[in-house]
Motif scaffolding. Structure first.
Motif, PDB file in Angstrom:
ATOM      1  N   GLU A  86       0.833  -1.198   0.000  1.00 15.22           N
ATOM      2  CA  GLU A  86       0.000   0.000   0.000  1.00 15.22           C
ATOM      3  C   GLU A  86       0.870   1.250   0.000  1.00 15.22           C
ATOM      4  OE1 GLU A  86      -2.799   0.056   3.154  1.00 15.22           O
ATOM      5  OE2 GLU A  86      -3.731  -1.862   2.617  1.00 15.22           O
ATOM      6  N   GLU A  87       0.406   2.269  -0.712  1.00 17.95           N
ATOM      7  CA  GLU A  87       1.156   3.529  -0.774  1.00 17.95           C
ATOM      8  C   GLU A  87       1.260   4.156   0.616  1.00 17.95           C
ATOM      9  OE1 GLU A  87       2.711   4.981  -3.252  1.00 17.95           O
ATOM     10  OE2 GLU A  87       2.140   3.569  -4.820  1.00 17.95           O
ATOM     11  N   LEU A  88       2.422   4.715   0.908  1.00 10.24           N
ATOM     12  CA  LEU A  88       2.658   5.410   2.165  1.00 10.24           C
ATOM     13  C   LEU A  88       2.925   6.882   1.887  1.00 10.24           C
ATOM     14  CD1 LEU A  88       4.997   2.772   3.870  1.00 10.24           C
ATOM     15  CD2 LEU A  88       2.539   3.084   4.232  1.00 10.24           C
ATOM     16  N   LYS A  89       2.833   7.696   2.913  1.00 12.24           N
ATOM     17  CA  LYS A  89       3.048   9.133   2.746  1.00 12.24           C
ATOM     18  C   LYS A  89       4.512   9.462   2.473  1.00 12.24           C
ATOM     19  CE  LYS A  89      -0.857  10.579   5.618  1.00 12.24           C
ATOM     20  NZ  LYS A  89      -1.285  11.338   6.820  1.00 12.24           N
ATOM     21  N   ARG A  90       5.408   8.665   3.037  1.00 13.25           N
ATOM     22  CA  ARG A  90       6.837   8.959   2.905  1.00 13.25           C
ATOM     23  C   ARG A  90       7.423   8.218   1.713  1.00 13.25           C
ATOM     24  NH1 ARG A  90       8.216  11.293   7.816  1.00 13.25           N
ATOM     25  NH2 ARG A  90      10.422  11.349   7.242  1.00 13.25           N
ATOM     26  N   LEU A 150      13.980   5.827   7.830  1.00 15.78           N
ATOM     27  CA  LEU A 150      13.325   4.529   8.026  1.00 15.78           C
ATOM     28  C   LEU A 150      12.234   4.593   9.095  1.00 15.78           C
ATOM     29  CD1 LEU A 150      16.476   2.190   7.881  1.00 15.78           C
ATOM     30  CD2 LEU A 150      14.927   2.831   6.034  1.00 15.78           C
ATOM     31  N   LEU A 151      11.624   5.768   9.256  1.00 12.03           N
ATOM     32  CA  LEU A 151      10.624   5.939  10.311  1.00 12.03           C
ATOM     33  C   LEU A 151       9.396   5.057  10.113  1.00 12.03           C
ATOM     34  CD1 LEU A 151      10.769   9.814  10.867  1.00 12.03           C
ATOM     35  CD2 LEU A 151      11.828   7.993  12.225  1.00 12.03           C
ATOM     36  N   GLU A 152       9.086   4.707   8.865  1.00 10.58           N
ATOM     37  CA  GLU A 152       7.911   3.879   8.598  1.00 10.58           C
ATOM     38  C   GLU A 152       8.284   2.440   8.251  1.00 10.58           C
ATOM     39  OE1 GLU A 152       4.170   6.228   7.000  1.00 10.58           O
ATOM     40  OE2 GLU A 152       5.848   6.466   5.603  1.00 10.58           O
ATOM     41  N   ILE A 153       9.470   2.008   8.639  1.00 14.63           N
ATOM     42  CA  ILE A 153       9.926   0.673   8.264  1.00 14.63           C
ATOM     43  C   ILE A 153       9.051  -0.420   8.877  1.00 14.63           C
ATOM     44  CG2 ILE A 153      11.537   0.311  10.187  1.00 14.63           C
ATOM     45  CD1 ILE A 153      12.176  -0.549   6.487  1.00 14.63           C
ATOM     46  N   SER A 154       8.371  -0.123   9.974  1.00 15.36           N
ATOM     47  CA  SER A 154       7.505  -1.128  10.607  1.00 15.36           C
ATOM     48  C   SER A 154       6.375  -1.566   9.676  1.00 15.36           C
ATOM     49  CB  SER A 154       6.912  -0.584  11.912  1.00 15.36           C
ATOM     50  OG  SER A 154       6.111   0.559  11.659  1.00 15.36           O
ATOM     51  N   TRP A 202      10.454  -1.332  -5.214  1.00 16.41           N
ATOM     52  CA  TRP A 202      11.498  -0.527  -4.576  1.00 16.41           C
ATOM     53  C   TRP A 202      10.847   0.673  -3.900  1.00 16.41           C
ATOM     54  CZ3 TRP A 202      16.656  -1.817  -4.371  1.00 16.41           C
ATOM     55  CH2 TRP A 202      17.080  -2.852  -5.209  1.00 16.41           C
ATOM     56  N   TRP A 203      11.339   0.985  -2.712  1.00 17.47           N
ATOM     57  CA  TRP A 203      10.828   2.114  -1.937  1.00 17.47           C
ATOM     58  C   TRP A 203      11.988   3.088  -1.715  1.00 17.47           C
ATOM     59  CZ3 TRP A 203       9.373   1.717   3.955  1.00 17.47           C
ATOM     60  CH2 TRP A 203       8.715   2.886   4.352  1.00 17.47           C
ATOM     61  N   LEU A 204      11.858   4.306  -2.220  1.00 18.92           N
ATOM     62  CA  LEU A 204      12.877   5.350  -2.082  1.00 18.92           C
ATOM     63  C   LEU A 204      12.480   6.266  -0.936  1.00 18.92           C
ATOM     64  CD1 LEU A 204      13.098   4.280  -5.040  1.00 18.92           C
ATOM     65  CD2 LEU A 204      13.786   6.574  -5.708  1.00 18.92           C
ATOM     66  N   VAL A 205      13.300   6.319   0.122  1.00 17.35           N
ATOM     67  CA  VAL A 205      12.955   7.126   1.293  1.00 17.35           C
ATOM     68  C   VAL A 205      14.184   7.835   1.843  1.00 17.35           C
ATOM     69  CG1 VAL A 205      10.940   5.813   2.067  1.00 17.35           C
ATOM     70  CG2 VAL A 205      13.212   5.072   2.747  1.00 17.35           C
TER      71      VAL A 205
END
Length: 643
Positions: free
Chosen positions: A320-324, A343-347, A337-340
């Motif tokens: 699911e899409e996240l804000k970050r 890692l605050l939302e890694i959970s 692939w997730w570009l951030v």
């Protein structure tokens, strides 16, 4: 898996390090090689250890306590994640320590190949090797159409003046996408074939090479994977990009004699390129009416890159899409692939198998291990990737340009064309122009085919070492120079690059890059690159500028022994570049001077330069009846006026 874990843990016990000499020093083709006194500083891998030094500390000891502490810390990871992470841990600590069997091969490169072979042996025990004479399979993937893909712009934008930040972002986004695509396809194959990271001998610039066991099961899975990947390419890119995937059976002595396998595989790739896509045209017919142009995707990637510190590879498409950050989905290949930036939302990823890669930061890639474990991530591995990705931002240059700062917003080409940055001296140009640079390493095929040959054989250890050093220089170290001169790294594939900056900064960047490349290859005349530079208005369509720069690069390669630069419509050898830059800087100072006695108008300069240009024929020879008056005018131009 335990056997492989044990193999990694024996690294310090079984290897006695010596000072590492640069593998670039050994390359021999057209010119004789004089072995020099270059060595790498025995340290962890970082931006300051890419270039060798002529004098080096004799202390060979890395911080073994820190290494053993990191080894202990990663034992909390799952078995496969630990093996993946250990690969990068060894690369960090042992890329600059020489192996006792050959001080041109790092301890890491030796162990990487040894671990790849060890894994093939372990897999071979459970499956029937197809032939004892050729127990391995060498696999190569080659993505075609990269240059056109990166530089292409939708027809609706070709005549648009500028397109500003959107055009710059799209260009960078397309380039970065290619880097991820190469890694993704290689990762899909080692996942499907149940291989390890160490089995990827090389991946970068649209190419990858993998070593696998020669078993019926491997070849069956490989054939199935090829169909899935080619179907993906046809569905998504509709022949704008195509993948050629070939493999050949190879003998056990490939480690000691890599060249025959390399040549056979290259021949297969060439044949396949002539016939590519014909077998899949029936699939293409079903989607030919759909137009592939996800310009918003590339624009979003280009915008996100300036604030990307981590690339997270997720083995799933159902995310699911996240804000970050920004998600890049490779639908059908089951990888996202997730570009951030953090890692605050890694959970949110704790239920997936993931790999966290620090971008261009090998020194600290394990710093977030404890945090990720605390967030509930269990099937997680850590590593790092090198990608040429520096982009000048408003935060870098707001004080120079006098603009309102948006820290992470990339500069557009109009802003970029105004920058005049040389060390501590920073200003803006009264007459802004873009400089567009394309370069390519000379004779690369011959270098890998014959350049490291010894007694008729070429060591796989040395080939792997040379491949990795090219990545260190062009995909890692180049970022440092680009930042120094505020140049836009549009594309860097491990042996070629496309860079954009202001007309004067691109000259300075190119001079510095060529000087540092000389150090990188220990002044070995058998290693060189040729380049083309063109200058254009910042509103000029970037794909056309790329084509012109590519044509200039080809003219440079047409020179005897290559190793040249095409600039201002002329081809010159590299030792002439510094003089050209000094001349250009004198002209800039004369034009922009506020001192009436020193100032020279552009029209006068134009007439003199035109006279100089007309004094030479098409081959660069002087026309004697015209040359000397023009030379006198040029000397008057660049010499100080009497007070």
């Amino acid at each position: 898996m335990k056997n492989l874990d044990k193999y990694f843990d024996d690294l310090l016990v079984n290897e006695k390090a010596v000072l590492l000499k640069p593998i670039t020093e050994k390359v021999s083709l057209l010119f004789s090689v004089n072995m020099s006194t270059f060595y790498y500083k025995a340290d962890v891998l970082d931006i300051d250890s890419v270039l060798p030094e002529k004098s080096c500390e004799t202390n060979l000891l890395i911080d073994q306590n820190k290494y053993l502490e990191d080894v202990e810390n990663i034992k909390i990871l799952s078995s496969q994640s630990r093996v993946d992470t250990m690969h990068y841990l060894n690369e960090k600590y042992f890329s600059r320590s020489g192996s006792k069997i050959n001080n041109y091969i790092s301890v890491f490169n030796k162990k990487k190949i040894d671990c790849a072979i060890r894994w093939l042996e372990l897999k071979g025990k459970g499956e029937d090797i197809e032939t004892s004479e050729e127990p391995y399979v060498l696999i190569k993937g080659d993505i075609s159409g990269i240059q056109n893909f990166i530089y292409s712009v939708p027809d609706s934008l070709l005549g648009t003046a500028g397109e500003g930040k959107r055009k710059a972002k799209r260009l960078r986004g397309r380039s970065f996408y290619i880097s991820l695509l190469t890694d993704t396809i290689a990762d899909v194959l080692i996942r499907d074939l149940n291989l390890q990271e160490a089995n990827i001998l090389y991946a970068g610039g649209g190419h990858f090479t993998i070593l696998a066991p020669n078993t019926p099961k491997i070849k069956s899975v490989l054939a199935d994977s090829e169909k899935v990947i080619n179907k993906y390419f046809l569905d998504v890119f509709q022949l704008e990009l195509t993948l050629v995937l070939k493999w050949v059976d190879v003998p056990q002595n490939i480690v000691d004699d890599y060249r025959p396998a390399y040549q056979n595989l290259e021949d297969e790739i060439v044949k396949a390129k002539k016939q590519k896509a014909f077998s899949e045209l029936y699939v293409f017919a079903d989607c030919i009416n759909e137009k592939y142009e996800p310009s918003r995707l590339f624009e979003d990637i280009g915008s996100q890159l300036t604030r990307t510190n981590f690339l997270i590879e997720i083995y799933s498409e159902e995310i699911e899409e996240l804000k970050r950050g920004k998600f890049i989905r490779f639908s059908g290949l089951n990888i996202t692939w997730w570009l951030v930036d953090d890692l605050l939302e890694i959970s949110k990823m704790k239920d997936y198998r993931i790999r966290v890669f620090s971008l261009n930061n090998p020194s600290d890639f394990l710093d977030k291990l404890d945090w990720c474990i605390q967030q509930g991530c269990k099937d997680i591995a850590f590593g790092f990737k090198f990608i040429g990705n520096y982009i000048p931002t408003e935060g870098d240059s707001a004080d120079i340009l006098g603009i309102k700062m948006n820290k992470d917003e990339p500069l557009d080409f109009e802003q970029l064309a105004r920058l005049d940055v040389d060390g501590e001296n920073k200003a803006t140009l009264d007459y802004p122009l873009l400089g567009v640079l394309r370069l390519d390493v000379d004779n690369l095929g011959a270098i890998f085919g014959y350049g490291l040959e010894h007694k008729g054989k070429t060591s796989l250890y040395e080939i792997a070492a040379l491949s990795r050093e090219f990545i260190h220089f062009f995909c890692f170290y180049m970022n440092k120079l680009a930042e120094d001169y505020r140049c836009y790294v549009t594309y860097s594939g491990g042996d070629d690059a496309f860079i954009v900056g202001s007309w004067i900064n691109i000259l300075r960047f190119t001079r510095e890059l060529r000087n540092d490349f000389g150090t990188f290859c220990c002044d070995n005349p058998n290693l060189s690159f040729s380049a083309g530079i063109i200058h254009c208005d910042s509103h000029y369509p970037i794909q056309k500028a790329a084509q012109h720069a590519g044509s200039a690069e080809e003219k440079a390669k047409d020179q005897k022994d290559k190793n040249a630069l095409s600039i201002f419509g002329r081809e010159v050898k590299w030792d002439q570049l510094s003089g050209l830059i000094v001349f250009a800087e004198k002209i800039v100072r004369a034009v922009e001077s506020e001192n009436g006695k020193e100032k020279i108008s552009r029209s006068v300069i134009y007439r003199i330069l035109l006279g100089i240009y007309d004094s030479f024929d098409e081959r660069g020879g002087a026309k004697n009846d015209e040359f000397y008056p023009s030379r006198i005018y040029a000397q008057v131009l660049v010499c100080p006026k009497p007070s």
